[in-house]
Design a protein around this motif. Sequence first.
Motif, PDB file in Angstrom:
ATOM      1  N   ASP A 197      -5.855   4.568  -0.950  1.00 41.62           N
ATOM      2  CA  ASP A 197      -4.821   3.709  -0.460  1.00 41.62           C
ATOM      3  C   ASP A 197      -4.358   4.053   0.899  1.00 41.62           C
ATOM      4  OD1 ASP A 197      -4.451   2.211  -2.653  1.00 41.62           O
ATOM      5  OD2 ASP A 197      -2.976   3.534  -3.724  1.00 41.62           O
ATOM      6  N   LYS A 198      -4.284   5.472   1.273  1.00 42.70           N
ATOM      7  CA  LYS A 198      -4.131   6.057   2.716  1.00 42.70           C
ATOM      8  C   LYS A 198      -5.009   5.388   3.554  1.00 42.70           C
ATOM      9  CE  LYS A 198      -1.770  10.600   1.784  1.00 42.70           C
ATOM     10  NZ  LYS A 198      -1.989  11.961   1.859  1.00 42.70           N
ATOM     11  N   LYS A 199      -6.401   5.130   3.117  1.00 45.79           N
ATOM     12  CA  LYS A 199      -7.229   4.717   3.889  1.00 45.79           C
ATOM     13  C   LYS A 199      -6.930   3.232   4.144  1.00 45.79           C
ATOM     14  CE  LYS A 199     -12.251   5.058   4.985  1.00 45.79           C
ATOM     15  NZ  LYS A 199     -13.343   5.438   4.489  1.00 45.79           N
ATOM     16  N   ARG A 224      -4.371   2.786   6.737  1.00 43.28           N
ATOM     17  CA  ARG A 224      -4.829   3.014   8.022  1.00 43.28           C
ATOM     18  C   ARG A 224      -5.567   1.891   8.699  1.00 43.28           C
ATOM     19  NH1 ARG A 224      -6.296   8.211   6.409  1.00 43.28           N
ATOM     20  NH2 ARG A 224      -8.391   7.602   6.024  1.00 43.28           N
ATOM     21  N   VAL A 257       3.514   8.908   4.251  1.00 43.42           N
ATOM     22  CA  VAL A 257       2.237   9.871   4.075  1.00 43.42           C
ATOM     23  C   VAL A 257       2.638  11.184   4.717  1.00 43.42           C
ATOM     24  CG1 VAL A 257       0.253  10.018   5.304  1.00 43.42           C
ATOM     25  CG2 VAL A 257       0.667   7.880   4.790  1.00 43.42           C
ATOM     26  N   LYS A 305      -6.105   8.810  -1.954  1.00 43.49           N
ATOM     27  CA  LYS A 305      -7.031   8.630  -0.820  1.00 43.49           C
ATOM     28  C   LYS A 305      -7.433   7.440  -0.186  1.00 43.49           C
ATOM     29  CE  LYS A 305     -11.325  11.093   1.086  1.00 43.49           C
ATOM     30  NZ  LYS A 305     -12.519  11.934   0.649  1.00 43.49           N
ATOM     31  N   ILE A 325       0.918   4.021  -2.828  1.00 43.41           N
ATOM     32  CA  ILE A 325       0.883   5.776  -2.290  1.00 43.41           C
ATOM     33  C   ILE A 325       1.818   6.425  -3.107  1.00 43.41           C
ATOM     34  CG2 ILE A 325       1.007   7.368  -0.533  1.00 43.41           C
ATOM     35  CD1 ILE A 325      -0.369   5.323   1.199  1.00 43.41           C
ATOM     36  N   THR A 379       0.896  -1.229   0.120  1.00 40.31           N
ATOM     37  CA  THR A 379       0.242  -0.113  -0.057  1.00 40.31           C
ATOM     38  C   THR A 379       0.814   1.208   0.050  1.00 40.31           C
ATOM     39  OG1 THR A 379      -1.678  -1.253   1.299  1.00 40.31           O
ATOM     40  CG2 THR A 379      -1.852   1.278   1.237  1.00 40.31           C
ATOM     41  N   MET A 380       1.900   1.234   1.066  1.00 43.01           N
ATOM     42  CA  MET A 380       2.996   2.408   0.837  1.00 43.01           C
ATOM     43  C   MET A 380       3.487   2.693  -0.614  1.00 43.01           C
ATOM     44  SD  MET A 380       4.871   2.500   4.526  1.00 43.01           S
ATOM     45  CE  MET A 380       4.868   0.701   5.173  1.00 43.01           C
TER      46      MET A 380
END
Length: 193
Positions: free
Chosen positions: A98-100, A103, A193, A96, A55, A51-52
Motif C-alpha cells: 500500500d505504501k508503494k 508513492r 506514512v 509495504k 495503510i 490507499t492512505m
Amino acid sequence: MEKMKLRNLFAIGTMVAGLLASTPSFAGNTEGSIEGNRFLHRKEYKDMKATMSRIEKDRDRIAFHKAEYKKNKEAGLVIESHMSKKEIRKAKADLKRDKKYLRIDKCDLQSDQAVAVRQSNSDRRAAKKELQVAEKELRKDTRQGNTADLKADQALVQKLTLKKELKEKQSEALKDDVYAFFIYLDDEISEVV
C-alpha cells in the motif's frame, strides 16, 4: 497497449481542458487546507485517500496480530501463535504494498499536473505568438496607410491581448493550485506514512 495510450492521452486532454476552463485559484483560499481545491475530486487523489486508509488499517491489523501473538505465546498455544505470526507477515506485506501504491499514485498525479502545466504554458506562448502576428499586421497596415483593414486589425489585436492575458492568468492560477495542492498533500501523506 495502444488503446491504453489513447485512453491516457484522452484523460490528460480532458484534464487539461477542465483545468483551463476554470480560473479560480486555490492560492486565494485563506483556509489553509486542501478542502476547496479543484484537484480534490480527481480520481488519483481519491485513490490516494483510499490507499492512505488501507495503510492505517494495515497498521491496526499488525498491532492486533502482534497482541494476539503475544497472548498466544504466553498461553503456550503453538499453532495459534504460528498463525498469528503468519498474519503479521501478511499485514506487513500489505502495508509495504500500500505504501508503494501511494508513492506510485503520487508520482502519477505529479506527472499529470506537470503535463497540464506544460500544456498551459504552451497555450500561453501560442496566444502570445498569435498576438505578435496580429500586431505585426497592424503595424504593416499602419505603415501602408491601409485604413480599410486598420479597424479590423485593431479589434483583432485587442481581442488577442485579452486572450493572452486570460491565458497568463490561467497558467499562473494552475501553477499556484498545483503548488498549494502538493504542499497539503505532502502534509496528509506524512501524517499517514
